[in-house]
Design a protein around this motif. Structure first.
Motif, PDB file in Angstrom:
ATOM      1  N   SER A   1     -10.757  33.940  -9.186  1.00 37.38           N
ATOM      2  CA  SER A   1      -9.859  35.097  -9.200  1.00 37.38           C
ATOM      3  C   SER A   1     -10.515  36.227  -9.982  1.00 37.38           C
ATOM      4  N   LYS A   2     -10.153  37.437  -9.620  1.00 36.08           N
ATOM      5  CA  LYS A   2     -10.721  38.610 -10.296  1.00 36.08           C
ATOM      6  C   LYS A   2     -10.341  38.627 -11.768  1.00 36.08           C
ATOM      7  N   SER A   3      -9.112  38.176 -12.074  1.00 40.32           N
ATOM      8  CA  SER A   3      -8.661  38.203 -13.469  1.00 40.32           C
ATOM      9  C   SER A   3      -9.462  37.242 -14.338  1.00 40.32           C
ATOM     10  N   LYS A   4      -9.962  36.148 -13.738  1.00 40.96           N
ATOM     11  CA  LYS A   4     -10.790  35.208 -14.506  1.00 40.96           C
ATOM     12  C   LYS A   4     -12.249  35.658 -14.568  1.00 40.96           C
ATOM     13  N   GLY A   5     -12.612  36.556 -13.684  1.00 37.86           N
ATOM     14  CA  GLY A   5     -14.000  37.025 -13.680  1.00 37.86           C
ATOM     15  C   GLY A   5     -14.971  35.981 -13.177  1.00 37.86           C
ATOM     16  N   ASN A   6     -14.514  35.080 -12.303  1.00 37.00           N
ATOM     17  CA  ASN A   6     -15.400  34.021 -11.815  1.00 37.00           C
ATOM     18  C   ASN A   6     -15.594  34.074 -10.302  1.00 37.00           C
ATOM     19  N   VAL A   7     -15.279  35.248  -9.719  1.00 37.36           N
ATOM     20  CA  VAL A   7     -15.417  35.397  -8.269  1.00 37.36           C
ATOM     21  C   VAL A   7     -16.894  35.534  -7.896  1.00 37.36           C
ATOM     22  N   LEU A   8     -17.282  34.861  -6.826  1.00 36.66           N
ATOM     23  CA  LEU A   8     -18.614  35.025  -6.260  1.00 36.66           C
ATOM     24  C   LEU A   8     -18.478  35.722  -4.911  1.00 36.66           C
ATOM     25  N   ASP A   9     -19.379  36.648  -4.634  1.00 38.47           N
ATOM     26  CA  ASP A   9     -19.409  37.356  -3.356  1.00 38.47           C
ATOM     27  C   ASP A   9     -20.500  36.718  -2.504  1.00 38.47           C
ATOM     28  N   PRO A  10     -20.160  36.236  -1.313  1.00 36.62           N
ATOM     29  CA  PRO A  10     -21.174  35.583  -0.467  1.00 36.62           C
ATOM     30  C   PRO A  10     -22.376  36.478  -0.187  1.00 36.62           C
ATOM     31  N   ILE A  11     -22.141  37.772  -0.036  1.00 44.57           N
ATOM     32  CA  ILE A  11     -23.263  38.674   0.245  1.00 44.57           C
ATOM     33  C   ILE A  11     -24.214  38.743  -0.944  1.00 44.57           C
ATOM     34  N   ASP A  12     -23.666  38.614  -2.171  1.00 43.02           N
ATOM     35  CA  ASP A  12     -24.519  38.590  -3.360  1.00 43.02           C
ATOM     36  C   ASP A  12     -25.390  37.332  -3.374  1.00 43.02           C
ATOM     37  N   LEU A  13     -24.864  36.224  -2.871  1.00 43.52           N
ATOM     38  CA  LEU A  13     -25.673  35.006  -2.803  1.00 43.52           C
ATOM     39  C   LEU A  13     -26.784  35.155  -1.771  1.00 43.52           C
ATOM     40  N   ILE A  14     -26.496  35.892  -0.718  1.00 49.94           N
ATOM     41  CA  ILE A  14     -27.501  36.088   0.330  1.00 49.94           C
ATOM     42  C   ILE A  14     -28.590  37.052  -0.139  1.00 49.94           C
ATOM     43  N   ASP A  15     -28.168  38.199  -0.690  1.00 53.98           N
ATOM     44  CA  ASP A  15     -29.131  39.263  -1.030  1.00 53.98           C
ATOM     45  C   ASP A  15     -29.580  39.259  -2.481  1.00 53.98           C
ATOM     46  N   GLY A  16     -28.769  38.628  -3.367  1.00 56.92           N
ATOM     47  CA  GLY A  16     -29.040  38.718  -4.796  1.00 56.92           C
ATOM     48  C   GLY A  16     -28.400  39.961  -5.389  1.00 56.92           C
ATOM     49  N   ILE A  17     -28.172  39.944  -6.703  1.00 56.73           N
ATOM     50  CA  ILE A  17     -27.577  41.093  -7.394  1.00 56.73           C
ATOM     51  C   ILE A  17     -27.990  41.046  -8.860  1.00 56.73           C
ATOM     52  N   GLY A  18     -28.299  42.211  -9.419  1.00 52.22           N
ATOM     53  CA  GLY A  18     -28.690  42.289 -10.816  1.00 52.22           C
ATOM     54  C   GLY A  18     -27.507  42.080 -11.748  1.00 52.22           C
ATOM     55  N   LEU A  19     -27.794  41.758 -13.003  1.00 57.11           N
ATOM     56  CA  LEU A  19     -26.737  41.451 -13.967  1.00 57.11           C
ATOM     57  C   LEU A  19     -25.788  42.628 -14.170  1.00 57.11           C
ATOM     58  N   ASP A  20     -26.329  43.822 -14.381  1.00 57.68           N
ATOM     59  CA  ASP A  20     -25.466  44.980 -14.655  1.00 57.68           C
ATOM     60  C   ASP A  20     -24.561  45.281 -13.466  1.00 57.68           C
ATOM     61  N   ASP A  21     -25.116  45.183 -12.277  1.00 55.79           N
ATOM     62  CA  ASP A  21     -24.311  45.430 -11.074  1.00 55.79           C
ATOM     63  C   ASP A  21     -23.248  44.356 -10.912  1.00 55.79           C
ATOM     64  N   LEU A  22     -23.583  43.128 -11.267  1.00 54.35           N
ATOM     65  CA  LEU A  22     -22.623  42.036 -11.159  1.00 54.35           C
ATOM     66  C   LEU A  22     -21.465  42.229 -12.136  1.00 54.35           C
ATOM     67  N   VAL A  23     -21.782  42.611 -13.360  1.00 53.19           N
ATOM     68  CA  VAL A  23     -20.732  42.873 -14.363  1.00 53.19           C
ATOM     69  C   VAL A  23     -19.838  44.011 -13.892  1.00 53.19           C
ATOM     70  N   ALA A  24     -20.464  45.090 -13.416  1.00 56.79           N
ATOM     71  CA  ALA A  24     -19.685  46.239 -12.951  1.00 56.79           C
ATOM     72  C   ALA A  24     -18.771  45.855 -11.790  1.00 56.79           C
ATOM     73  N   LYS A  25     -19.264  45.004 -10.925  1.00 49.90           N
ATOM     74  CA  LYS A  25     -18.484  44.570  -9.759  1.00 49.90           C
ATOM     75  C   LYS A  25     -17.284  43.741 -10.192  1.00 49.90           C
ATOM     76  N   ARG A  26     -17.494  42.843 -11.152  1.00 51.17           N
ATOM     77  CA  ARG A  26     -16.420  41.952 -11.579  1.00 51.17           C
ATOM     78  C   ARG A  26     -15.353  42.675 -12.411  1.00 51.17           C
ATOM     79  N   THR A  27     -15.700  43.769 -13.014  1.00 49.10           N
ATOM     80  CA  THR A  27     -14.728  44.478 -13.858  1.00 49.10           C
ATOM     81  C   THR A  27     -14.232  45.760 -13.197  1.00 49.10           C
TER      82      THR A  27
END
Length: 926
Positions: free
Chosen positions: A527-553
């Motif tokens: 869930s978004k509120s837990k901050g543990n969501v994974l995006d399948p496209i991120d698993l396919i393409d990869g994502i940097g830490l800062d972008d991942l944090v920004a996405k989750r928040t």
């Protein structure tokens, strides 16, 4: 082939080629003798983007589609999206709000135009992401629930059901969203536990002889109370049944009634009854003919049915005043802290109210009966079977279905009203006027739209052209399987069955495969509120830490800064370097490998990394095969081919793998199918067969016919293996197959149109299986000795064999070349009974002993020192983890998965310690 496997370099290019060539197309009719196979996609919301649940289910659906396409079936995977009434209207209203415009400023018609414009420009996110997953849908048939053809089907169903008396308009309680100002379905209500209070209120008896105490979590609703209920067997209150209460603040008398619903052991045993504001109270009110007193407006303010002092107050302000007034009157008994489930709108976030309002309903019981029978008779099968019980429970306790929503975006209800409030239903205003002779009468159309689930209930047959009798209806209905989650068995699955049987006379699908719920690796719901969501496209393409944090928040309100900080901290700890690029195939294979019959699936990124390594393994194995077969004679001509024992063995193993795979797919055990493929590919073909091929390909004592036989086996087994893997891993298999197929003598444009391999029992070779198992046992035994004694892998060894059978001796003579190459043996010697042997390390192959003389191989003193250091290191780690596990603060507070992981570490360390001790004892004998 490139030296390294790079999914980014191939995946999107391959998919574009597939789509450009229309490879996913279905035929409206089957060719002679051809079977059809069809799956209807659960239409994702047009506002949505791909989440892990989508990716999981789409992987399963695509695997089945590709499998049956290769089986020669006329295959349709029907794509499309749902218009998502509330979600889409909210998106467009937010966009208008940013411009300072409301939908009311535009009016209904212009607002709908804005929604269509948004849909054309931005509504294709999820379908583009589906393409990234490799979904082989028939895109030429892509449907949208607001398309003209599907809208016509919705209109026809509504009119027919109304004409049969199965759709009616009535006043009942609904889930009401005071922010969106519409009824919502149960699925659009999220109930989570929150801290609240239980207020104990004194209700005076009308005769002045005392009072009863009731407890409530919603004190404001007492303004609409119609009764106080007690259990008929509660002796404490039996004498009061039939008397009345003088309802505080409202200046009304209400009766004391008896009803079995009351739990006499909970609280005081007295329950306030508010039929217009509680679903259970509503049913009790019907049983006792109690008045329905609605005290709320559609915005959840107190209306004119309540005392004047409360009128116009927002519901929670009214709550405060009720409590204050009760306290002032000395009628507030006590206030207890109380945990309660609070229903909130999943879109608006506000507390949902049970609300009495006029809505349109489907009389569901007549439709439910045949739908229930279809499952009980086996016309529809649930997988796993236990979900049928859930279906039975819901269907046997079914209530009429509220199908109207107070929105503008959606299928507008085809009903018109005259000035007297009479309602007329038809396919158009013209039809209504002609049918009911209303020429010259002013008519106004109902402003409500239909529940999104109403149109999606028609999905299996409306997408095939119903109500027109198109050939697709005969070819593809009933569909073969519905792949969906357990949470919508009632909301969607049951309604599709009811509507399908009603309007086509057929079940909409033969089987329903209920998938598990994807959770994080700790077993927590994503869930978004837990901050543990994974995006399948991120698993396919990869994502940097800062972008991942920004996405989750992203989008979190300022009042949730502490939550943002927690999510940021958790993300940085879990993914210090961001998420790597794994590619689509690795992610898809992970989903397949986890697709068991479990309700919950804990998703572990380590598994994805492991299957990316699996892709690399296949890629590197292919490079080896091509290096040894390209521009070589691979046995496609008439020249003699002689198959070695290794060739016959790998061919035999492939037949077993195909059979195991087929059985697993028939049972929807994708995990077992994936495991069978993984085991054969990695361990059998890559680790063993490729090694066994080297002595033949590179040896001087093998004939051209034997080398030709091995080259032929290398490419033909790999080509068949790629076909087996294709449904699960479409991109890498297509890329490699294009290079391997010509060498194996296979023609075709794409791997997806190749015949799926069939097991041939005549190719199973028990003798080859036994001989290779014998070889493997010896090679592994010798390799274990090297590892245990720290002997370099490339150092030639002398091997002695004793206590074996004549068959062992024969095999040693026949396969000494394999042993010398793969076990790095310089000499082999058979010891007869009575022959002495030097001090040796030993391994067993059945009853036969394998002895490796140790003299001159190792420095015993240095090895003893090394093992002593290793033992000390292991002992320290054992003490550290044991201390951790004996600490209650850790075992009680840490997640169960973390505790189990520490226990597993301890077991591994103890096993390693045992081996070190055994090695030390062995060295003492040298």
């Amino acid at each position: 082939m490139d030296k390294a496997y790079d999914p980014k370099a191939i995946e999107q290019t391959i998919y574009q080629q597939w789509e450009d060539k229309n490879y996913f197309a279905s035929n409206p009719t089957n060719e002679a003798g051809q079977d059809s196979y069809s799956i209807m996609i659960p239409p994702p919301n047009v506002t949505g983007s791909l989440h892990m649940g989508h990716a999981f289910q789409h992987t399963i659906m695509d695997a089945l589609t590709r499998y049956h396409r290769m089986k020669g079936d006329n295959t349709l995977w029907q794509p499309g999206t749902d218009h998502a009434g509330i979600a889409t209207q909210m998106v467009v209203e937010r966009l208008l709000g940013a411009e300072g415009i409301s939908r009311h400023d535009l009016g209904r018609e212009k607002f709908i135009d804005k929604v269509w414009a948004w849909k054309d420009q931005s509504g294709g996110t999820i379908t583009s992401q589906m393409r990234r997953l490799g979904d082989s849908c028939d895109w030429q048939r892509e449907a949208f629930t607001m398309d003209e053809e599907l809208s016509a089907a919705v209109l026809e169903v509504f009119v027919q059901l109304h004409e049969e008396g199965l759709i009616y308009r009535g006043q009942r309680l609904v889930n009401w969203d005071p922010k969106l100002l519409t009824a919502v379905s149960d699925l659009e209500v999220e109930s989570e536990e929150e801290d609240g209070h239980l207020w104990h209120l004194r209700y005076p008896l009308a005769d002045g002889s005392g009072y009863l105490v009731v407890a409530t979590t919603r004190p404001e609703t007492m303004l609409g109370d119609s009764a106080v209920a007690v259990h008929p067997e509660d002796e404490r209150y039996a004498h009061l049944v039939g008397k009345t209460i003088k309802l505080p603040l409202a200046d009304r008398e209400i009766p004391i009634i008896a009803d079995d619903y009351v739990d006499k052991d909970f609280g005081t045993g007295c329950v306030k009854i508010t039929p217009a504001h509680d679903f259970n109270d509503y049913e009790m009110g019907k049983r006792h003919d109690l008045p329905l007193i609605n005290i709320l407006t559609e915005t959840a303010h107190i209306n004119n049915n309540a005392p004047e002092a409360f009128q116009g107050l927002e519901r929670f302000e009214a709550r405060k005043k009720v409590i204050a007034d009760f306290e002032a009157l000395g009628l507030l008994e006590k206030i207890d802290p109380h945990k309660l489930k609070v229903p909130r709108g999943d879109r608006s976030g506000v507390v949902i109210e049970p609300y009495l309002t006029d809505q349109w309903y489907v009389k569901i019981a007549p439709l439910a009966e045949p739908a229930l029978k279809a499952v009980k008779d086996g016309d529809i099968k649930f997988v796993p079977e236990n979900w049928a019980n859930t279906y039975y429970h819901w269907m046997e306790n079914i209530q009429d279905w509220c199908i109207s929503r107070q929105l503008w975006w959606g299928h507008q209800i085809p009903a018109w009203y005259d000035n007297n409030g009479e309602v007329y239903v038809g396919r158009s205003e013209e039809e209504v006027r002609q049918k009911y002779d209303l020429a010259g009468i002013e008519l106004k159309r109902d402003q409500d739209v239909l529940d999104t689930w109403f149109s999606s209930a028609l999905w299996p047959f409306a997408t095939l052209g119903w109500p027109e009798k198109k050939p697709e209806l005969e070819t593809f209905l009933p569909t073969n399987v519905l792949v969906t989650g357990f949470d919508i068995i009632f909301f969607w699955v049951a309604r599709m069955i009811m509507m399908g049987l009603k309007f086509t006379g057929k079940v909409p699908f033969k089987e329903i495969y209920i998938t598990g719920l994807i959770k994080d690796e700790q077993g927590q719901k994503m869930s978004k509120s837990k901050g543990n969501v994974l995006d399948p496209i991120d698993l396919i393409d990869g994502i940097g830490l800062d972008d991942l944090v920004a996405k989750r928040t992203h989008g979190m309100q300022q009042d949730r800064e502490s939550d943002k900080a927690k999510i940021t901290k958790r993300t940085r700890k879990q993914f210090p370097d961001g998420i790597e690029s794994y590619g689509t195939d690795a992610m898809r294979f992970t989903f397949c490998a986890m697709a068991s019959t479990s309700r919950d699936i804990n998703f572990d990124l380590n598994r994805v990394e492991g299957y990316r390594n699996f892709c690399n393994k296949i890629w590197n194995a292919t490079r080896y095969v091509l290096m040894n077969t390209a521009d070589q004679d691979t046995g496609l001509g008439d020249d003699e081919k002689v198959l070695s024992v290794a060739d016959r063995w790998i061919i035999s193993k492939l037949q077993s793998t195909i059979s195991e795979y087929e059985t697993a797919i028939e049972q929807y055990r994708f995990d077992l199918a994936a495991n069978a493929l993984y085991e054969f590919t990695w361990n059998t073909y890559c680790d063993w067969y490729l090694e066994l091929s080297k002595p033949i390909l590179y040896g001087d004592n093998y004939s051209d016919a034997e080398k030709r036989g091995t080259r032929h086996t290398l490419v033909t087994i790999l080509e068949e293996l790629l076909r087996l893997l294709h449904p699960f891993m479409p991109f890498i298999t297509e890329e490699i197959w294009q290079k391997v197929a010509p060498l194996a003598g296979v023609q075709g444009e794409s791997i997806m149109f190749q015949a799926f391999p069939e097991a041939n029992s005549s190719l199973q070779d028990a003798k080859a299986d036994q001989d290779i198992d014998w070889l493997k046992t010896i090679i592994v035994g010798i390799r274990n000795i090297r590892g245990e004694m720290n002997i370099a892998p490339g150092k030639p060894l002398n091997a002695l064999f004793k206590n074996g059978s004549e068959q062992d001796q024969q095999r040693l003579n026949n396969y000494s070349n394999f042993l010398s190459k793969l076990a790095k043996l310089e000499t082999t010697q058979w010891l007869n009974e009575g022959d002495s042997a030097p001090m040796s390390a030993t391994a067993l192959a059945g009853n036969m002993e394998i002895l490796i003389p140790m003299a001159g191989l190792i420095d015993v003193e240095q090895e003893m020192l090394r093992l002593a250091k290793e033992s000390e290191k292991l002992n320290k780690e054992q003490a550290r983890i044991s201390g951790k596990l004996s600490n209650a603060n850790f075992t009680d507070k840490a997640p169960a998965a973390v505790v189990e992981k520490e226990k597993a570490k301890l077991e591994d360390i103890e096993t390693a310690l045992t081996k070190v001790k055994e090695q030390i004892e062995s060295l003492k004998e040298l």
